[in-house]
Design a protein around this motif. Structure first.
Motif, short mmCIF file in Angstrom:
data_model
loop_
_atom_site.label_atom_id
_atom_site.label_comp_id
_atom_site.label_asym_id
_atom_site.label_seq_id
_atom_site.Cartn_x
_atom_site.Cartn_y
_atom_site.Cartn_z
N VAL A 19 0.86 -1.18 0.00
CA VAL A 19 0.00 0.00 0.00
C VAL A 19 0.89 1.23 0.00
N MET B 3 -2.43 4.53 2.59
CA MET B 3 -2.26 4.17 3.99
C MET B 3 -2.87 5.22 4.91
N SER C 197 -6.59 5.08 5.31
CA SER C 197 -7.19 3.85 5.86
C SER C 197 -7.55 4.00 7.33
N THR D 69 3.56 -1.74 10.50
CA THR D 69 3.59 -1.04 9.21
C THR D 69 3.99 -1.99 8.09
N TYR E 109 0.97 -2.85 5.54
CA TYR E 109 1.08 -2.05 4.32
C TYR E 109 2.18 -2.53 3.36
N ASN F 187 6.25 4.91 4.31
CA ASN F 187 5.12 4.66 5.21
C ASN F 187 5.52 4.76 6.68
#
Length: 402
Positions: free
Chosen positions: A215, A220, A223, A340, A344, A352
């Motif tokens: 992602v 992210m 979400s 994380t 993701y 991220n």
């Protein structure tokens, strides 16, 4: 064919060398956690109270988080050795300039802004290196790297106390700065990301496939799971950083322990802070981020409750409670990156986690300010522990969103 065979024979050994080097680098960078050793000396040197003496520590953690975020999107563009070396130069300059700070506000700039920025720049590179070299056990590998950051006070707290006793706090800052400016760049030199052939080999030997759930950062942030992870991380780090920064004050002023004893205990607490990272990395991998968070919050409630029963001479309660507090902070610094990665994916991990890690800076600011204000206005350590319990209950509710 011979070249490929050689590479296949050396890659497993090579990647474990990166873990060892990363641990030592993180140990140098993690000296920020030894601030409580300097804190009472800073208060005496500048004639300031608890809130003001927390400024350099608070700002250092905030800029560490900010520059971790700013550096995240550049980790793929430059070699890890270059990024770590650049960060270490700032760390060295910050320590040396701190020796010349005439007041707490200049110290907040030198120690807080400059050292914090340097740590933030260097911090993400060793983690990203091992995450890529260990695709089959990312949580464990990242947790091991982070062990160095958590274990840092085990080495640096006694070293700092010794330097202060022998040379004074001003000269100690200079010695630490010069040392880190030499050691960290040397250790970072061998670090590199896997090349295409390395990736082929790792996929074959690790029996892994491409993560189809990668992602990007924009998705992210939008979400629901990100909001739960982000605010849970704020609360978890707020509690840990607040109490790590207050360890010496509480040990000396509440439990009435000698400063030398507290320094030795900080080394013990650092062990718990270090070992919790691979443990919570493994828990997050095997169970889930939500369950790992609830375990951490539950332990913090237990520790705060123990400290509410503590008074002068309550050495055992102090050791148990603060071992848990330090253990939990280390745990959050494994829960967040592992979550994380797991939620993701690895493809955009650097960017991220850079975003997720800004929660650490927010937690640092809230935690240090809250503890300082509670002490300066209420003059009660119990107020801090009630604040911790309430925060944990809120955190358990927020973690439901993950």
């Amino acid at each position: 064919m011979k070249k490929l065979t050689k590479q296949n024979n050396t890659t497993p050994r090579q990647r474990w060398v990166y873990v060892i080097l990363g641990i030592i680098i993180m140990m140098c960078l993690g000296t920020v956690y030894s601030w409580s050793v300097f804190r009472l000396h800073i208060e005496a040197l500048y004639n300031v109270g608890t809130t003001q003496s927390g400024f350099p520590y608070m700002i250092s953690l905030a800029f560490y988080a900010l520059f971790m975020f700013l550096t995240g999107k550049h980790l793929d563009k430059y070699s890890p050795r270059l990024i770590i070396s650049f960060g270490s130069i700032l760390v060295a300059i910050g320590w040396i300039l701190s020796a010349y700070a005439p007041n707490i506000y200049i110290l907040t700039i030198t120690y807080g802004v400059i050292i914090g920025a340097g740590v933030g720049i260097a911090y993400g590179a060793p983690m990203t290196v091992v995450a890529r070299w260990f695709p089959e056990k990312k949580g464990l590998a990242v947790g091991l790297i982070l062990t160095g950051f958590g274990l840092s006070p085990l080495i640096t707290a006694p070293v700092a106390r010794y330097l202060i006793e022998v040379y004074g706090i001003v000269q100690s800052f200079k010695i630490l700065g010069i040392s880190f400016g030499i050691i960290i760049p040397l250790l970072s030199y061998p670090l590199r990301y896997p090349c295409d052939n390395d990736y082929k080999y790792l996929k074959t030997t690790s029996n892994i496939t491409e993560n189809i759930n990668d992602v990007n950062t924009e998705k992210m942030i939008k979400s629901k799971s990100f909001k739960g992870l982000y605010f849970s991380f704020i609360i978890g780090t707020m509690i840990g950083l607040m109490l790590i920064g207050m360890t010496s004050n509480i040990g000396i002023e509440l439990i009435k322990l000698p400063s030398k004893t507290v320094t030795l205990l900080i080394s013990l607490f650092a062990v718990f802070n270090g070992i919790s990272r691979p443990i919570f990395g493994w828990i997050t991998d095997k169970l889930s981020p939500r369950k790992a968070m609830r375990i951490s919050y539950g332990l913090s409630i237990v520790a705060a409750s123990l400290m509410l029963m503590a008074d002068e001479g309550s050495l055992v309660l102090f050791i148990i409670a603060f071992s848990i507090f330090w253990f939990n902070l280390g745990g959050w610094l494994a829960i967040a990156p592992t979550s994380t990665l797991n939620i993701y994916g690895i493809k955009c991990y650097s960017q991220n986690y850079g975003v997720v890690f800004t929660a650490y800076g927010i937690g640092a600011i809230i935690g240090v300010l809250a503890s300082g204000l509670l002490m300066d206005f209420l003059h009660s350590f119990n107020a801090i522990f009630y604040f911790v319990i309430i925060s944990c209950i809120i955190g358990i509710l927020i973690s439901q969103k993950i």
